[in-house]
Design an enzyme around this catalytic site. Structure first.
Site, mmCIF file in Angstrom:
data_model
loop_
_atom_site.group_PDB
_atom_site.id
_atom_site.type_symbol
_atom_site.label_atom_id
_atom_site.label_comp_id
_atom_site.label_asym_id
_atom_site.label_seq_id
_atom_site.Cartn_x
_atom_site.Cartn_y
_atom_site.Cartn_z
ATOM 1 C CG HIS A 168 -2.273 -1.079 1.008
ATOM 2 N ND1 HIS A 168 -3.145 -1.122 0.792
ATOM 3 C CD2 HIS A 168 -2.181 -2.394 1.204
ATOM 4 C CE1 HIS A 168 -3.626 -1.672 0.502
ATOM 5 N NE2 HIS A 168 -3.542 -3.008 1.067
ATOM 6 C CG ASP A 375 0.109 9.487 0.597
ATOM 7 O OD1 ASP A 375 -0.360 8.501 1.326
ATOM 8 O OD2 ASP A 375 -0.850 10.376 0.964
#
Ligand code: F6P
Length: 469
Positions: A168, A375
């Site tokens: 992720h 991110d």
């Protein structure tokens, strides 16, 4: 995916149950984790088992046997960690080494051999417990940097079935990865999976480049080969369930909440930031850019407020405590410098919210301000778009978010450049309606194409399709 035939077993540190914080005051709130929300949506309608940490840190003698429970249609199995394991595994190797390393922020990286050993032990123990719950034709899908070695451990214990892994977070370029002495071991562990998924093509390429530099080998565009080994790799962008946000935002509670949010800023324009309080999110840079914006464009003063929601996270770690202090200082500076009667430039909310409540903030915000320094994806950007429903809010998005690979109609910024970001904010707030609408519609289409369900289906179709090792 052919959900009737195979059960899906997912492994992650956080599970929905442990996303509920424990202190009284926070009991009704949820921590924001992209991983938990994406997976939770993705598992709703299929036969699944979710294995992870109970969220409990206990002394060795109090460690309970694995606990079984249900969360909707999902069967949960959770295990406790000892205080020492939380220290070495969670705080140590996961959050002080891999987290900053994978987010390309080497100055935050801490090296500690003991922490790495605890990381290996926790993953070995997880695998040893998990194997007793597995059925022969299960699909096993491991999630995130906390559990990279589980695949190797399961294979060692004789697991012959499908094994997938999804990261992720970003995957860093090799020259960053090599900062830690365990880089080769991490790559070897990853090669034990059948299929590896990344949020973007860029992270996938970083991984393949790292393999080629470390081992040689070849990559044919889908599969990397080295001696007898092979691993399939691709980008599978995580998503949300947009209809849930469309539904929440129009609920009676949300409508009332929206009214109160508007009232609290005296109907001024709203710029919104929502993040876990984490140094990767660029919250300080965002505040500096907002200050720059108020300084450069004085006619915007008293016309706009920035609402910053920071969800408490990892606050026992010194880096996080220091980051919080810096944010407090910057908010204080801006407010003491610019505020006037009935106008607070920055409304700062240090707490967590249910997603239903967040949808009300999203809906009322004229601009969503996402300035991460790095991110994996950033689902806040997608949640904002999904909650707008014809309000045509504008998304300002860091080019260092995985989401920027897809959400191209956002205003893409470099968060390190606070001057450019300040100008982007002005551009967003002054954008004519027609352009706002065109950009939002294009973005909404993308959010609806790349949902949590689509992410799951693409990954699992590939996991089932590839020849087993
Ligand atoms: O969504 C990415 C992620 O890194 C998860 O793996 C992690 O659980 C989450 O963010 C929040 O961090 P934490 O588990 O430390 O609260």
């Amino acid at each position: 995916m052919n959900a009737e035939k195979k059960r899906l077993v997912v492994i992650s540190t956080r599970v929905p149950k442990s996303a509920i914080l424990e202190s009284d005051e926070k009991q009704r709130t949820k921590s924001v984790s992209g991983l938990v929300s994406a997976l939770h949506f993705a598992l709703q309608d299929i036969d699944s088992l979710w294995f992870g940490w109970s969220g409990q840190a206990v002394t060795k003698s109090r460690k309970a046997a694995p606990q079984k429970s249900c969360n909707g249609s999902i069967e949960l199995v959770t295990v406790d960690l000892t205080l020492g394991e939380v220290d070495g595994f969670y705080t140590g190797f996961c959050n002080s080494t891999l987290w900053p390393l994978f987010h390309c922020l080497p100055s935050y990286v801490r090296l500690c051999q003991n922490a790495y050993q605890t990381y290996q032990i926790v993953n070995r123990d997880f695998a040893a417990i998990l194997i007793s719950y597995l059925r022969e034709d299960d699909l096993v899908w491991v999630h995130d940097y906390q559990h990279i070695p589980i695949g190797t451990e399961l294979r060692r214990l004789g697991w012959m079935g499908r094994l997938g892994f999804f990261l992720h977070t970003p995957f860093p370029p090799i020259d960053i990865l090599e900062i830690i002495p365990q880089s080769k071991q991490i790559l070897e562990n990853l090669m034990d999976y059948d299929l590896l998924g990344f949020n973007t093509q860029r992270y996938c390429k970083n991984f393949i480049d790292a393999l080629c530099k470390e081992f040689g080998g070849t990559f044919d565009g889908r599969t990397y080969y080295y001696k007898q080994l092979s691993v399939h790799c691709n980008a599978y962008p995580t998503g949300i369930n947009p209809s849930a946000f469309e539904f929440w935002v129009n609920s009676a509670d949300a409508i009332e909440k929206r009214r109160r949010i508007r009232e609290s800023v005296y109907n001024r324009r709203i710029v919104l930031g929502v993040d876990r309080l984490d140094y990767t999110k660029g919250i300080c840079e965002r505040l500096l850019a907002f200050e720059q914006f108020l300084e450069r464009y004085p006619y915007w003063r008293k016309q706009v407020s920035m609402i910053q929601i920071s969800v408490p996270s990892r606050d026992h770690m010194p880096e996080y405590a220091a980051y919080k202090q810096e944010i407090d200082r910057l908010v204080g500076n801006i407010n003491s410098r610019f505020s006037e009667d009935e106008w607070l430039p920055v409304v700062y909310l240090y707490r967590s919210y249910l997603q239903e409540e967040l949808s009300a903030f999203y809906r009322e915000a004229d601009v969503c301000f996402v300035t991460s320094l790095r991110d994996g994806m950033n689902l806040v950007a997608k949640e904002y778009i999904a909650s707008q429903s014809n309000n045509f809010g504008v998304l300002v998005l860091s080019k260092f978010c995985g989401a920027s690979e897809d959400l191209q109609e956002a205003i893409i910024i470099n968060p390190y450049d606070i001057y450019e970001t300040a100008n982007a904010l002005k551009f967003a707030l002054e954008m004519p309606n027609r352009e706002r609408s065109a950009r939002w519609q294009a973005l909404m289409k993308r959010v609806c194409n790349h949902t949590a369900g689509a992410w799951r289906d693409c990954f699992l179709t590939d996991l089932q399709g590839f020849a087993i090792k």
